[in-house]
Each structure stands twice: as structure tokens, then as C-alpha cells.
Design a protein around this motif. Sequence first.
Motif, PDB file in Angstrom:
ATOM      1  N   GLN A   1       2.449   1.661  -3.444  1.00 35.66           N
ATOM      2  CA  GLN A   1       1.435   2.078  -4.414  1.00 35.66           C
ATOM      3  C   GLN A   1       1.086   3.550  -4.229  1.00 35.66           C
ATOM      4  OE1 GLN A   1      -1.365  -1.012  -3.387  1.00 35.66           O
ATOM      5  NE2 GLN A   1      -0.997  -2.099  -5.319  1.00 35.66           N
ATOM      6  N   SER A   2       0.996   4.005  -2.988  1.00 34.94           N
ATOM      7  CA  SER A   2       0.708   5.405  -2.712  1.00 34.94           C
ATOM      8  C   SER A   2       1.840   6.296  -3.231  1.00 34.94           C
ATOM      9  CB  SER A   2       0.521   5.607  -1.202  1.00 34.94           C
ATOM     10  OG  SER A   2       0.293   6.955  -0.915  1.00 34.94           O
ATOM     11  N   GLU A   3       3.081   5.857  -3.018  1.00 36.87           N
ATOM     12  CA  GLU A   3       4.223   6.616  -3.530  1.00 36.87           C
ATOM     13  C   GLU A   3       4.190   6.689  -5.049  1.00 36.87           C
ATOM     14  OE1 GLU A   3       7.616   4.606  -1.855  1.00 36.87           O
ATOM     15  OE2 GLU A   3       7.136   5.267   0.172  1.00 36.87           O
TER      16      GLU A   3
ATOM     17  N   ARG B   1       0.834  -1.211   0.000  1.00 37.07           N
ATOM     18  CA  ARG B   1       0.000   0.000   0.000  1.00 37.07           C
ATOM     19  C   ARG B   1       0.869   1.261   0.000  1.00 37.07           C
ATOM     20  NH1 ARG B   1      -3.261  -3.323   3.119  1.00 37.07           N
ATOM     21  NH2 ARG B   1      -2.256  -2.735   5.057  1.00 37.07           N
ATOM     22  N   ARG B   2       1.940   1.252   0.786  1.00 36.18           N
ATOM     23  CA  ARG B   2       2.841   2.414   0.851  1.00 36.18           C
ATOM     24  C   ARG B   2       3.511   2.649  -0.503  1.00 36.18           C
ATOM     25  NH1 ARG B   2       5.634   0.797   4.909  1.00 36.18           N
ATOM     26  NH2 ARG B   2       7.402   0.027   3.737  1.00 36.18           N
TER      27      ARG B   2
ATOM     28  N   ALA C   1       1.531   6.503  -6.944  1.00 34.66           N
ATOM     29  CA  ALA C   1       0.425   7.395  -7.318  1.00 34.66           C
ATOM     30  C   ALA C   1       0.833   8.855  -7.186  1.00 34.66           C
ATOM     31  CB  ALA C   1      -0.794   7.093  -6.452  1.00 34.66           C
ATOM     32  N   GLU C   2       1.571   9.193  -6.119  1.00 32.60           N
ATOM     33  CA  GLU C   2       2.045  10.573  -5.950  1.00 32.60           C
ATOM     34  C   GLU C   2       2.984  10.967  -7.079  1.00 32.60           C
ATOM     35  OE1 GLU C   2       3.638  11.227  -2.028  1.00 32.60           O
ATOM     36  OE2 GLU C   2       1.834  10.407  -1.086  1.00 32.60           O
TER      37      GLU C   2
END
Length: 186
Positions: free
Chosen positions: A115-117, A112-113, A119-120
Motif C-alpha cells: 500500500q505504501s508503494e 502495508r508495504r 501511495a508513492e
Amino acid sequence: MTNSDTTPTADQTPDSAAHTTGDPVGQLEAACPIRVGDEVTGRVNPTWRARVRSFHFNVGIAECAIETDDGRRGFAPPWALVPADAEPSEEWRDRMQTFKETERSHAMEMLRRKQSEAAEEAEDLAERLKSMAAVVRRGGNPYPGEPVAHLAYDFASALDEVTELVDRVDAAGLSAHRRPEADRDQ
């Protein structure tokens, strides 16, 4: 066993790091019912035997470096192994299941971390490209410059990290798509 080399890669922590109590490998060794030196076999395929040489992390996922009596070396997630000489006790199985569930939770949080990075990074690149598109629409000729190249590289790198982690999670049997109760059935 997954390959014939027990040399840790850049994302693997060598077993020599396990001598300090605050390091992840030391914590892994404390939580896992398998120990360095144990003779093990495959949980699903008990046709081979090997000795656990060390613990390490491969892209953040726990693995055992193992070696067979004939010298073949490889890697396996601890939960894919069982003691070679005896049926594991219910307590041992419960400890291993708890360990695997903890590792699955950690792997999903890492994923999740990452994937969030990613996406940013995609959002940063999209904003820059959107502003360049506006300049072109007004008849201008935007200079993309290094920032766009760096943003594109950062995004591609983040996607590579996500893909690598997804592959490791799947290979280790920790995929979010697997039902945890299915692991007990095997």
C-alpha cells in the motif's frame, strides 16, 4: 480446496525449493504442525479427506497443495486443515494458532508495504499531472511524454498488486478485519 491444479503459479514456490534450510518454504514447513504426506480434512468442514502434497506461497500467503483419494487436487491454507484420523491435541492447536498469527502478521506487513508503494506511485503521478495542469493554466500545451505513461502504469500495477494481496489475505482468512480470537472458536 480452492482449485484443481497444484502447479505453482509465478508467485508460488514449488515444493522442490524446500530442500534448502534458508528458503521460505523450508521455514514454513518447520513452523507448521502439518507435514507433507499428512492425511488431513477441513477444520470447519470435515466431510472430505486429502493428503498434503507440498507447501508453497501464493502471493506471499502459505498454502498446502492437497490431493483427495479420488485424485482431486486443490489448495488450502494450513490453518484450514486438521489431521484426518485424530482430534488435534491442544499443543497442535496452539502451534497452528501461533503459526497462523505469525502468517497474519507477515501478511499485514506485506500489505502495508504494498500500500505504501502504491501511495508513492500515486504521489509521483499526481506531481507530474499537477505540473502539467499548471502549464495548461498558463495557456501552454504540455507534452505528457513517456514519463506520465510510465508513472500511470506503475501506479496501476501497484494497485493491482495491493488488490491481489488483499484478495489472498481475505481468502486465506487472514484479514485484518477478523478478530484472531474468533479463529479459535471455529
